[in-house]
Design a protein around this motif. Structure first.
Motif, PDB file in Angstrom:
ATOM      1  N   GLY A  50      32.451 108.726 109.588  1.00 52.76           N
ATOM      2  CA  GLY A  50      32.729 110.089 109.911  1.00 52.76           C
ATOM      3  C   GLY A  50      32.650 110.885 108.830  1.00 52.76           C
ATOM      4  O   GLY A  50      32.225 110.437 107.822  1.00 52.76           O
ATOM      5  N   THR A  51      32.824 111.995 108.905  1.00 49.32           N
ATOM      6  CA  THR A  51      32.577 113.162 107.823  1.00 49.32           C
ATOM      7  C   THR A  51      33.595 113.419 106.788  1.00 49.32           C
ATOM      8  O   THR A  51      33.484 114.221 105.812  1.00 49.32           O
ATOM      9  CB  THR A  51      32.063 114.552 108.404  1.00 49.32           C
ATOM     10  OG1 THR A  51      32.965 114.989 109.148  1.00 49.32           O
ATOM     11  CG2 THR A  51      30.891 113.981 109.227  1.00 49.32           C
ATOM     12  N   SER A  52      34.904 112.974 107.145  1.00 54.78           N
ATOM     13  CA  SER A  52      36.029 113.159 106.233  1.00 54.78           C
ATOM     14  C   SER A  52      35.919 112.087 105.180  1.00 54.78           C
ATOM     15  O   SER A  52      36.704 111.168 104.851  1.00 54.78           O
ATOM     16  CB  SER A  52      37.158 112.804 107.073  1.00 54.78           C
ATOM     17  OG  SER A  52      38.500 113.021 106.345  1.00 54.78           O
ATOM     18  N   ILE A  53      34.825 112.175 104.209  1.00 59.13           N
ATOM     19  CA  ILE A  53      34.652 111.363 102.986  1.00 59.13           C
ATOM     20  C   ILE A  53      34.212 112.143 101.924  1.00 59.13           C
ATOM     21  O   ILE A  53      33.656 113.269 102.015  1.00 59.13           O
ATOM     22  CB  ILE A  53      33.681 110.099 103.295  1.00 59.13           C
ATOM     23  CG1 ILE A  53      32.411 110.865 103.659  1.00 59.13           C
ATOM     24  CG2 ILE A  53      33.950 109.160 104.591  1.00 59.13           C
ATOM     25  CD1 ILE A  53      31.030 109.782 103.436  1.00 59.13           C
ATOM     26  N   ASN A  54      34.335 111.436 100.691  1.00 60.37           N
ATOM     27  CA  ASN A  54      34.044 112.349  99.451  1.00 60.37           C
ATOM     28  C   ASN A  54      33.107 111.170  98.781  1.00 60.37           C
ATOM     29  O   ASN A  54      33.537 109.793  98.686  1.00 60.37           O
ATOM     30  CB  ASN A  54      35.048 112.532  98.538  1.00 60.37           C
ATOM     31  CG  ASN A  54      35.892 113.691  98.755  1.00 60.37           C
ATOM     32  OD1 ASN A  54      35.237 114.759  99.418  1.00 60.37           O
ATOM     33  ND2 ASN A  54      37.382 113.663  98.519  1.00 60.37           N
ATOM     34  N   LEU A  55      32.147 111.579  98.198  1.00 60.29           N
ATOM     35  CA  LEU A  55      30.997 110.633  97.551  1.00 60.29           C
ATOM     36  C   LEU A  55      31.546 110.190  96.050  1.00 60.29           C
ATOM     37  O   LEU A  55      32.151 111.171  95.709  1.00 60.29           O
ATOM     38  CB  LEU A  55      29.916 111.019  97.772  1.00 60.29           C
ATOM     39  CG  LEU A  55      28.984 111.413  98.950  1.00 60.29           C
ATOM     40  CD1 LEU A  55      27.463 111.652  98.422  1.00 60.29           C
ATOM     41  CD2 LEU A  55      28.570 110.081  99.625  1.00 60.29           C
ATOM     42  N   LYS A  56      31.387 108.927  95.557  1.00 58.26           N
ATOM     43  CA  LYS A  56      31.952 108.785  94.311  1.00 58.26           C
ATOM     44  C   LYS A  56      30.722 108.639  93.612  1.00 58.26           C
ATOM     45  O   LYS A  56      29.816 107.644  93.713  1.00 58.26           O
ATOM     46  CB  LYS A  56      32.950 107.629  94.354  1.00 58.26           C
ATOM     47  CG  LYS A  56      34.156 107.856  95.154  1.00 58.26           C
ATOM     48  CD  LYS A  56      35.112 108.773  94.761  1.00 58.26           C
ATOM     49  CE  LYS A  56      35.825 108.275  93.470  1.00 58.26           C
ATOM     50  NZ  LYS A  56      36.787 109.278  92.983  1.00 58.26           N
ATOM     51  N   TYR A  57      30.673 109.076  92.127  1.00 61.13           N
ATOM     52  CA  TYR A  57      29.612 108.782  91.145  1.00 61.13           C
ATOM     53  C   TYR A  57      29.949 108.099  89.978  1.00 61.13           C
ATOM     54  O   TYR A  57      31.187 108.243  89.612  1.00 61.13           O
ATOM     55  CB  TYR A  57      29.239 110.277  90.896  1.00 61.13           C
ATOM     56  CG  TYR A  57      28.536 110.980  92.014  1.00 61.13           C
ATOM     57  CD1 TYR A  57      27.147 111.178  92.067  1.00 61.13           C
ATOM     58  CD2 TYR A  57      29.386 111.645  92.913  1.00 61.13           C
ATOM     59  CE1 TYR A  57      26.707 111.962  93.117  1.00 61.13           C
ATOM     60  CE2 TYR A  57      28.779 112.420  94.006  1.00 61.13           C
ATOM     61  CZ  TYR A  57      27.285 112.659  94.035  1.00 61.13           C
ATOM     62  OH  TYR A  57      26.780 113.584  94.976  1.00 61.13           O
ATOM     63  N   PRO A  58      29.067 107.164  89.637  1.00 62.63           N
ATOM     64  CA  PRO A  58      29.559 106.096  88.608  1.00 62.63           C
ATOM     65  C   PRO A  58      29.352 107.308  87.096  1.00 62.63           C
ATOM     66  O   PRO A  58      28.728 108.038  87.135  1.00 62.63           O
ATOM     67  CB  PRO A  58      28.138 105.289  88.163  1.00 62.63           C
ATOM     68  CG  PRO A  58      27.658 105.103  89.872  1.00 62.63           C
ATOM     69  CD  PRO A  58      28.016 106.337  90.388  1.00 62.63           C
ATOM     70  N   LYS A  59      30.240 106.975  86.428  1.00 60.33           N
ATOM     71  CA  LYS A  59      30.596 107.757  85.224  1.00 60.33           C
ATOM     72  C   LYS A  59      29.537 107.414  83.996  1.00 60.33           C
ATOM     73  O   LYS A  59      29.169 108.501  83.390  1.00 60.33           O
ATOM     74  CB  LYS A  59      31.802 107.616  84.441  1.00 60.33           C
ATOM     75  CG  LYS A  59      33.029 107.941  85.442  1.00 60.33           C
ATOM     76  CD  LYS A  59      34.461 107.984  84.738  1.00 60.33           C
ATOM     77  CE  LYS A  59      35.508 108.148  85.861  1.00 60.33           C
ATOM     78  NZ  LYS A  59      36.940 108.087  85.021  1.00 60.33           N
ATOM     79  N   SER A  60      29.016 106.361  83.922  1.00 58.63           N
ATOM     80  CA  SER A  60      28.019 106.010  83.012  1.00 58.63           C
ATOM     81  C   SER A  60      27.289 104.912  83.367  1.00 58.63           C
ATOM     82  O   SER A  60      27.379 104.378  84.314  1.00 58.63           O
ATOM     83  CB  SER A  60      28.919 105.471  81.659  1.00 58.63           C
ATOM     84  OG  SER A  60      29.538 104.095  81.943  1.00 58.63           O
ATOM     85  N   GLY A  61      26.233 104.649  82.313  1.00 54.78           N
ATOM     86  CA  GLY A  61      25.191 103.498  82.905  1.00 54.78           C
ATOM     87  C   GLY A  61      23.705 104.047  83.404  1.00 54.78           C
ATOM     88  O   GLY A  61      23.533 105.116  83.499  1.00 54.78           O
ATOM     89  N   LYS A  62      22.978 103.338  83.812  1.00 56.07           N
ATOM     90  CA  LYS A  62      21.857 103.358  84.454  1.00 56.07           C
ATOM     91  C   LYS A  62      21.871 104.154  85.698  1.00 56.07           C
ATOM     92  O   LYS A  62      21.053 105.200  86.050  1.00 56.07           O
ATOM     93  CB  LYS A  62      20.832 102.111  84.680  1.00 56.07           C
ATOM     94  CG  LYS A  62      19.640 102.334  85.525  1.00 56.07           C
ATOM     95  CD  LYS A  62      19.056 101.066  85.665  1.00 56.07           C
ATOM     96  CE  LYS A  62      17.641 101.408  86.376  1.00 56.07           C
ATOM     97  NZ  LYS A  62      16.880 100.117  86.878  1.00 56.07           N
ATOM     98  N   TYR A  63      22.935 103.683  86.579  1.00 50.21           N
ATOM     99  CA  TYR A  63      23.077 104.460  87.959  1.00 50.21           C
ATOM    100  C   TYR A  63      24.028 105.388  87.981  1.00 50.21           C
ATOM    101  O   TYR A  63      25.375 105.190  87.640  1.00 50.21           O
ATOM    102  CB  TYR A  63      23.363 103.413  88.968  1.00 50.21           C
ATOM    103  CG  TYR A  63      22.243 102.211  88.897  1.00 50.21           C
ATOM    104  CD1 TYR A  63      21.118 102.373  89.781  1.00 50.21           C
ATOM    105  CD2 TYR A  63      22.449 100.942  88.308  1.00 50.21           C
ATOM    106  CE1 TYR A  63      20.104 101.567  89.719  1.00 50.21           C
ATOM    107  CE2 TYR A  63      21.462 100.199  88.550  1.00 50.21           C
ATOM    108  CZ  TYR A  63      20.448 100.244  89.122  1.00 50.21           C
ATOM    109  OH  TYR A  63      19.358  99.308  89.268  1.00 50.21           O
ATOM    110  N   LEU A  64      23.672 106.642  88.118  1.00 45.76           N
ATOM    111  CA  LEU A  64      24.702 107.761  87.974  1.00 45.76           C
ATOM    112  C   LEU A  64      24.909 108.513  89.356  1.00 45.76           C
ATOM    113  O   LEU A  64      25.487 109.567  89.348  1.00 45.76           O
ATOM    114  CB  LEU A  64      24.479 108.838  86.874  1.00 45.76           C
ATOM    115  CG  LEU A  64      24.226 108.203  85.394  1.00 45.76           C
ATOM    116  CD1 LEU A  64      23.673 109.239  84.581  1.00 45.76           C
ATOM    117  CD2 LEU A  64      25.666 107.967  85.135  1.00 45.76           C
ATOM    118  N   SER A  65      24.175 107.902  90.495  1.00 47.89           N
ATOM    119  CA  SER A  65      24.247 108.592  91.660  1.00 47.89           C
ATOM    120  C   SER A  65      25.283 107.743  92.539  1.00 47.89           C
ATOM    121  O   SER A  65      25.565 106.581  92.269  1.00 47.89           O
ATOM    122  CB  SER A  65      22.904 108.699  92.386  1.00 47.89           C
ATOM    123  OG  SER A  65      22.874 109.091  93.985  1.00 47.89           O
TER     124      SER A  65
END
Length: 434
Positions: A50-65
């Motif tokens: 469903g669309t009732s979500i928020n994406l979460k982004y890593p704060k550090s490291g190689k992967y930031l998406s």
């Protein structure tokens, strides 16, 4: 007329930028625009969640998406890992989730979904460990506004994501510390009531973790700086600058060999020798791959001066493979980000004072009878071209620059010629801190 024209310009700017005086801060801080592939993955995700979500982004490291696209099951094709949280739930309901998507007939589709530790993603590492061929998804997470962190390792295969490891941590990394061409998972975690712990984990071909652990030399709860560097005998060590209490910094060094994880300072008193004020971090100030540990003491001539008025000399120690050994002495300015390493002939013969009026650091001879001799060197920091040109016209020379900041020196003719510096030597003695 000017006022009217200004109003028209403001209106045009607001329309062009899509802004209005009623725009909320949330709209101004919108997440990054998704790429075409990420948009496809997001649509496939919301078809399931469903669309009732928020994406979460890593704060550090190689992967930031929030979208990580990698081959995580070894089938030669990429999968996607997405971190998100459901809206409208309380923190106690553990809203952070991991969704894995795969491609079928060139279309992304959600294949599994699971809850994750914490509420924020601190760091993500994707790597093989030990001699096991599987790909591991290592996720460091935390609770919002909470210093406690949790490290979890997941594996994905045949549409199923499974957690295989979990531990608290303050620092985590994947590295080959023992140089056996196989990676270890390394974590550090602190305690205010017992020694902090370092632990390394190898994964065998059967999927079993083998733990190698050693206590550090203090009840550390925070780690200020961690760097890998040479520690002699062809070994690599992890230099750990940890907060030892009252804001002071203390250094420990660990390394790994065939016997397991070890610490350099088997005697805790050796580690205590490295206690110093915050900001004096372990650095490779001469670029030779061996890190120097800074320790402070008084400059000569300050024995009878109140502590608050003393200028401190910094001594840099290296670990030579068996013990701490002093390598350099000099002056370190944490606030200005530079080091001036004394030539060997200056040690025990030169002291430092501050010229408050001219905002300069002054190096002077210190004689055996306790009296101060003549000036040898002045260092001035210029933040604009006008003051730089003014000092150049007064005989100062530029020895280094950093951005728009100029570091300038004035070398005096010394009575004691043995202590006299040339400008070239002055520039060599001047170094930036990391």
């Amino acid at each position: 007329m000017k006022i009217k024209l200004f109003g028209i310009i403001c209106t045009v700017i607001l329309i062009a930028t899509g802004c209005s005086f009623g725009t909320s801060i949330d709209n101004l801080l919108a997440p990054p625009k998704l790429s075409f592939e990420q948009e496809q993955i997001y649509n496939a995700l919301t078809d399931t969640t469903g669309t009732s979500i928020n994406l979460k982004y890593p704060k550090s490291g190689k992967y930031l998406s929030a979208f990580i696209i990698e081959d995580i099951d070894g089938d030669g094709e990429n999968e996607s890992i997405v971190f998100y949280e459901k809206k409208g739930l309380t923190l106690s309901e553990n809203t952070l989730r991991i969704n894995v998507l795969d491609r079928f007939d060139d279309k992304w589709q959600s294949v599994c979904d699971t809850s994750a530790e914490g509420s924020d993603i601190e760091k993500v590492i994707i790597s093989k460990l030990g001699d096991n061929d599987r790909t591991n998804i290592i996720i460091g997470s935390s609770l919002i506004n909470n210093s406690d962190k949790s490290a979890s390792i997941y594996t994905y295969r045949d549409g199923i994501i499974e957690k295989t490891f979990s531990s608290v941590y303050s620092f985590m990394d994947v590295t080959d510390m023992d140089k056996d061409d196989m990676n270890e998972f390394l974590i550090l975690y602190g305690s205010s009531s017992s020694p902090a712990v370092s632990a390394a984990y190898k994964l065998d071909s059967d999927g079993k973790y083998h733990e190698y652990k050693t206590d550090l030399n203090g009840n550390f709860t925070e780690f200020d700086r961690l760097v890998y560097g040479n520690i002699g005998n062809q070994r690599t060590g992890l230099y750990i600058d940890a907060v030892s209490g009252s804001g002071l910094i203390q250094t420990d060094i660990i390394y790994m060999d065939s016997s397991g994880l070890n610490k350099v300072f088997s005697n805790p008193e050796d580690s205590l020798r490295t206690v110093r004020p915050s900001g004096l971090n372990t650095s490779d100030i001469d670029g030779d791959g061996i890190y120097e540990i800074p320790v402070q003491t008084k400059f000569i001539g300050y024995d009878d001066v109140p502590e608050s008025e003393q200028i401190k000399m910094t001594e840099w120690y290296i670990y030579n493979g068996s013990a701490l050994e002093k390598k350099y002495s000099g002056y370190c300015s944490v606030s200005d980000g530079y080091v001036f390493v004394f030539p060997e002939r200056w040690v025990n013969h030169v002291t430092v004072k501050k010229d408050i009026i001219n905002e300069e650091l002054v190096f002077t001879e210190y004689k055996e009878n306790g009296s101060k001799g003549g000036e040898l060197l002045r260092i001035y920091i210029s933040y604009d071209s006008a003051s730089e040109n003014d000092h150049i016209s007064s005989g100062y020379q530029l020895i280094h620059t950093k951005g728009e900041t100029s570091y300038m020196a004035y070398v005096s003719e010394a009575v004691n010629k043995n202590l006299e510096l040339a400008y070239g030597e002055t520039a060599l003695c001047f170094k930036f801190t990391e």
